[in-house]
Design a protein around this motif. Structure first.
Motif, short mmCIF file in Angstrom:
data_model
loop_
_atom_site.label_atom_id
_atom_site.label_comp_id
_atom_site.label_asym_id
_atom_site.label_seq_id
_atom_site.Cartn_x
_atom_site.Cartn_y
_atom_site.Cartn_z
N GLN A 1 0.81 -1.22 0.00
CA GLN A 1 0.00 0.00 0.00
C GLN A 1 0.85 1.27 0.00
O GLN A 1 0.50 2.25 -0.66
CB GLN A 1 -0.93 0.01 1.22
N ILE A 2 1.93 1.26 0.75
CA ILE A 2 2.79 2.45 0.78
C ILE A 2 3.39 2.72 -0.60
O ILE A 2 3.39 3.86 -1.08
CB ILE A 2 3.90 2.29 1.83
N ILE A 3 3.87 1.66 -1.25
CA ILE A 3 4.43 1.82 -2.60
C ILE A 3 3.35 2.30 -3.56
O ILE A 3 3.55 3.23 -4.35
CB ILE A 3 5.03 0.48 -3.09
N GLY A 4 2.17 1.67 -3.47
CA GLY A 4 1.07 2.06 -4.36
C GLY A 4 0.60 3.48 -4.10
O GLY A 4 0.28 4.22 -5.04
N GLY A 5 0.55 3.89 -2.83
CA GLY A 5 0.12 5.24 -2.50
C GLY A 5 1.08 6.28 -3.05
O GLY A 5 0.65 7.33 -3.56
N ILE A 6 2.37 6.02 -2.96
CA ILE A 6 3.36 6.95 -3.48
C ILE A 6 3.27 7.05 -5.01
O ILE A 6 3.29 8.14 -5.60
CB ILE A 6 4.78 6.53 -3.05
N LEU A 7 3.15 5.88 -5.67
CA LEU A 7 3.10 5.86 -7.13
C LEU A 7 1.82 6.50 -7.67
O LEU A 7 1.83 7.18 -8.70
CB LEU A 7 3.22 4.42 -7.64
N SER A 8 0.70 6.30 -6.97
CA SER A 8 -0.58 6.81 -7.46
C SER A 8 -0.84 8.26 -7.03
O SER A 8 -1.65 8.96 -7.64
CB SER A 8 -1.73 5.94 -6.95
N GLY A 9 -0.16 8.71 -5.98
CA GLY A 9 -0.38 10.05 -5.47
C GLY A 9 -1.63 10.18 -4.63
O GLY A 9 -2.10 11.29 -4.39
N SER A 10 -2.18 9.07 -4.14
CA SER A 10 -3.43 9.10 -3.39
C SER A 10 -3.17 9.20 -1.89
O SER A 10 -2.55 8.32 -1.29
CB SER A 10 -4.25 7.83 -3.67
N ASP B 1 -3.85 8.56 -9.53
CA ASP B 1 -4.04 7.47 -10.48
C ASP B 1 -5.16 6.57 -9.95
O ASP B 1 -4.93 5.70 -9.11
CB ASP B 1 -2.74 6.68 -10.63
N GLY B 2 -6.38 6.79 -10.45
CA GLY B 2 -7.54 6.09 -9.93
C GLY B 2 -7.47 4.59 -10.06
O GLY B 2 -7.84 3.85 -9.14
N TRP B 3 -7.00 4.09 -11.22
CA TRP B 3 -6.95 2.64 -11.44
C TRP B 3 -6.01 1.95 -10.46
O TRP B 3 -6.34 0.90 -9.88
CB TRP B 3 -6.52 2.33 -12.87
N LEU B 4 -4.83 2.53 -10.23
CA LEU B 4 -3.87 1.93 -9.31
C LEU B 4 -4.43 1.93 -7.88
O LEU B 4 -4.26 0.96 -7.14
CB LEU B 4 -2.54 2.71 -9.35
N VAL B 5 -5.11 3.01 -7.53
CA VAL B 5 -5.73 3.10 -6.21
C VAL B 5 -6.76 1.99 -6.01
O VAL B 5 -6.77 1.30 -4.99
CB VAL B 5 -6.40 4.49 -6.03
N VAL B 6 -7.63 1.79 -7.01
CA VAL B 6 -8.68 0.78 -6.90
C VAL B 6 -8.10 -0.62 -6.81
O VAL B 6 -8.51 -1.44 -5.97
CB VAL B 6 -9.65 0.88 -8.10
N ILE B 7 -7.12 -0.92 -7.65
CA ILE B 7 -6.53 -2.27 -7.65
C ILE B 7 -5.89 -2.61 -6.31
O ILE B 7 -6.12 -3.69 -5.74
CB ILE B 7 -5.49 -2.38 -8.79
N ILE B 8 -5.10 -1.67 -5.78
CA ILE B 8 -4.42 -1.93 -4.51
C ILE B 8 -5.42 -1.99 -3.36
O ILE B 8 -5.30 -2.81 -2.45
CB ILE B 8 -3.34 -0.85 -4.24
N ALA B 9 -6.45 -1.13 -3.41
CA ALA B 9 -7.45 -1.13 -2.34
C ALA B 9 -8.25 -2.43 -2.33
O ALA B 9 -8.62 -2.93 -1.26
CB ALA B 9 -8.37 0.07 -2.49
N ILE B 10 -8.55 -3.00 -3.50
CA ILE B 10 -9.25 -4.28 -3.56
C ILE B 10 -8.39 -5.39 -2.94
O ILE B 10 -8.87 -6.22 -2.16
CB ILE B 10 -9.63 -4.64 -5.01
N PHE B 11 -7.10 -5.36 -3.26
CA PHE B 11 -6.17 -6.33 -2.66
C PHE B 11 -6.13 -6.15 -1.14
O PHE B 11 -6.17 -7.13 -0.38
CB PHE B 11 -4.78 -6.13 -3.26
#
Length: 312
Positions: free
Chosen positions: A37-46, A122-132
């Motif tokens: 999640q931390i990696i995804g949050g940084i990459l997506s900017g969420s 980045d909405g798509w990256l946010v949704v994918i990681i949040a589902i996981f």
């Protein structure tokens, strides 16, 4: 069942070795999720995803703390801890609830800043990681649910996880709105909702652990009903210096001075047994310490509840 009567939860006991493996695996998968999640949050900017990641990190830490406290609590009493180590779990619960409050305040601060300066997400990256993340939260909840019913310590960690699961749902909603409408304010708004829920959850639960550590009476027992029950036992003239507290989460205890009618002093032991039976049958109390006094030599002007404090 009315207040003051015995409640069934005082008769539930936790297998000292039950659940340790489940807690270990819950810790392991939450640490892996935190990294993702931390990696995804940084990459997506969420910010919402980062908030969820931070909260998930607190989940992992809370589970580690709960696991360690649970192991400590299983140690037997010794000469330095004559009541045993069971309150280690209560201390762990208090620490976990306190970190939840601090976390909620921090996320509120960050979300307010983002309201004034929205960033691209980045909405798509946010949704994918949040589902996981939601899937992992569900597994963790299943691993700790049963234990959470019996332990304040594990319940604190479990509630961390439930809050994170709801946070993941909120993040999925935020990511979907960003994908469909590019409305960036949804990210900090969702973060505020997550923070608000965390704060509500922690504030409403922290009182129980504080009450136990402050030697407060069990919330499901009526102190005055207990006094009335003791006085109703034949041979009891009065009761004073009563203390009612919880040694551990599921171990209510009582000590008191019992004044015995002088004419029944030869039957004082029978009266004491009758008092203990009344307290056990009526209120589920089993750890009872009674000091017997003959009514001609009883304490002078005693306090009914507790002892008077003295100062030099």
């Amino acid at each position: 069942m009315r207040k003051g009567q015995r409640l069934s939860k005082h008769h539930h006991h936790i297998d000292p070795n039950a659940g340790n493996t489940r807690i270990f695996w819950a810790v392991a998968i939450n640490i892996l999720l935190t990294v993702a999640q931390i990696i995804g949050g940084i990459l997506s900017g969420s910010l919402a995803l980062i908030a969820d990641a931070i909260h998930n990190l607190s989940d992992a830490l809370s589970l580690i703390l709960a696991f360690v406290a649970r192991r400590i609590a299983q140690r037997p009493a010794d000469d330095t801890m004559t009541f045993g180590y069971g309150r280690a779990e209560i201390v762990a619960a208090l620490i976990n609830y306190t970190t939840l409050i601090l976390l909620g305040l921090y996320l509120t601060y960050e979300a307010i800043l983002r309201l004034f300066e929205p960033t691209s997400v980045d909405g798509w990256l946010v949704v994918i990681i949040a589902i996981f993340a939601l899937a992992v939260d569900a597994v963790t909840a299943l691993l700790t649910y049963t234990l959470s019913k019996e332990s304040m310590n594990i319940r604190a960690a479990f509630l961390h996880n439930i809050a994170d699961a709801l946070g993941s749902v909120a993040v999925i909603i935020a990511g979907t709105v960003i994908i469909l409408y590019d409305w960036r304010l949804i990210d900090p708004l969702i973060t505020l909702l997550i923070a608000g829920y965390i704060l509500w959850q922690a504030v409403t639960e922290v009182g129980g652990s504080v009450r136990i550590l402050m030697l407060g009476s069990p919330p499901d027992l009526d102190t005055h009903a207990i006094l009335k029950s003791i006085r109703s036992v034949p041979g009891v003239e009065d009761v004073h210096h009563l203390h009612l507290w919880q040694m551990q989460e599921h171990e209510p205890a009582l000590d008191a001075h019992i004044v015995i009618d002088e004419d029944l002093w030869n039957e004082a032991e029978q009266v004491k047994r009758a008092v203990k039976t009344a307290l056990h049958d009526g209120f589920g109390l089993s750890h009872i310490t009674l000091e017997l006094e003959c009514d001609t030599h009883a304490c002078k002007d005693p306090q009914q509840i507790g002892h008077a404090t003295t100062t030099n």
